[in-house]
Design a protein around this motif. Structure first.
Motif, PDB file in Angstrom:
ATOM      1  N   LYS A  66       0.815  -1.223   0.000  1.00 60.66           N
ATOM      2  CA  LYS A  66       0.000   0.000   0.000  1.00 60.66           C
ATOM      3  C   LYS A  66       0.847   1.272   0.000  1.00 60.66           C
ATOM      4  O   LYS A  66       0.312   2.385   0.078  1.00 60.66           O
ATOM      5  N   LYS A  67       2.158   1.101  -0.093  1.00 62.28           N
ATOM      6  CA  LYS A  67       3.029   2.272  -0.175  1.00 62.28           C
ATOM      7  C   LYS A  67       2.948   2.869  -1.581  1.00 62.28           C
ATOM      8  O   LYS A  67       2.798   2.133  -2.565  1.00 62.28           O
ATOM      9  N   ASN A  91       1.515   6.335   4.141  1.00 56.83           N
ATOM     10  CA  ASN A  91       1.926   5.373   3.114  1.00 56.83           C
ATOM     11  C   ASN A  91       2.710   6.008   1.965  1.00 56.83           C
ATOM     12  O   ASN A  91       3.170   5.285   1.075  1.00 56.83           O
TER      13      ASN A  91
END
Length: 285
Positions: A66-67, A91
């Motif tokens: 999810k970065k 993130n």
């Protein structure tokens, strides 16, 4: 690693859309081992230029972690860290931008573009400074902030009247030795790069923002000091213009250096190349 690229695909001559599309296509060709998918932000755009579906922004997200990282041409990059705009700052591993950044921000300096891809071709017909017929001081663009205040003073020819097609606007730049640009919604403006593309000497307030490759005052462009008082600013512009307008050697020096900077930093291809230099996908792991 599974990567999702989100940007608005090219459906107009707007340069930023073509940069994102070209970068994405080159990336997937050069990285066949990485699973990549594309989401058109234009399908979800809600009119917020600093929101997660802004057409001035490309995001690359690792779907497993999810970065994500952001590539932005938006005038106020600080807004891309606000949760109420839909972003998840915890993130975000990198913000790549030059426009609308603040010195205290953590970002990677990028570059900028003319508004239209048409300038890439028009710039090939740019005249050398000694071939330009005019040497008038003037500005053309949207009028707000100091632009509007200066127009009311009346000492400098400032207009919001547009020239169509783009070729007519380019010819105005291309035929003038010195072209004035003023800060837009951010510190940089498409007009700055358009002037450089026309091989004219760019006259503008001294820049504080950072680029991947520096745009140096009195080397790539002619600088004057910014001031919040329109009377003082008007004087600063006129004084600097009158100081340099007849110095042909200096104008040639500025115009050639500025044009070279444009070729290396202001075209669609050069923006794509710079992105390839600075984007490190490993940061998303």
């Amino acid at each position: 690693m599974r990567l999702e690229f989100r940007f608005e695909g090219p459906h107009t001559d707007w340069s930023v859309l073509h940069v994102f599309d070209k970068f994405y296509k080159q990336f997937i060709n050069e990285n066949p081992h990485i699973e990549c998918s594309y989401v058109s932000s234009g399908m979800f755009y809600n009119g917020n230029p600093s929101g997660i579906y802004s057409a001035q922004i490309m995001t690359i997200t690792n779907l497993d972690t999810k970065k994500y990282l952001i590539v932005s041409y938006w005038d106020k990059a600080i807004e891309l860290t606000w949760e109420w705009n839909g972003w998840e700052p915890k993130n975000m591993v990198e913000l790549i931008s030059s426009s609308g950044t603040k010195p205290e921000m953590n970002f990677t300096p990028y570059t900028y573009l003319p508004y239209s891809i048409i300038f890439d071709n028009l710039s090939k017909n740019s005249k050398k400074i000694e071939e330009k017929e005019n040497n008038e001081l003037g500005f053309r663009g949207f009028l707000y902030n100091e632009r509007l205040s200066l127009s009311k003073i009346g000492d400098i020819k400032i207009t919001n009247e547009k020239l169509f097609p783009i070729d007519r606007y380019y010819e105005e730049l291309n035929n003038n030795k010195i072209c004035l640009s003023l800060n837009g919604a951010g510190e940089i403006c498409n007009r700055d790069i358009e002037v450089l593309s026309a091989r004219s000497a760019l006259l503008r307030p001294k820049l504080d923002l950072q680029f991947h490759n520096k745009l140096i005052p009195n080397y790539h462009y002619i600088s004057f000091e910014m001031d919040n008082d329109p009377i003082i600013l008007n004087k600063n512009i006129l004084d600097r213009y009158n100081e340099v307008k007849d110095d042909d050697e200096f104008l040639k020096f500025i115009s050639e250096n500025g044009y070279q900077w444009y070729l290396e930093n202001g075209t669609v291809d050069s923006n794509v190349r710079i992105l390839k230099e600075i984007i490190d996908i490993n940061k998303l792991q």
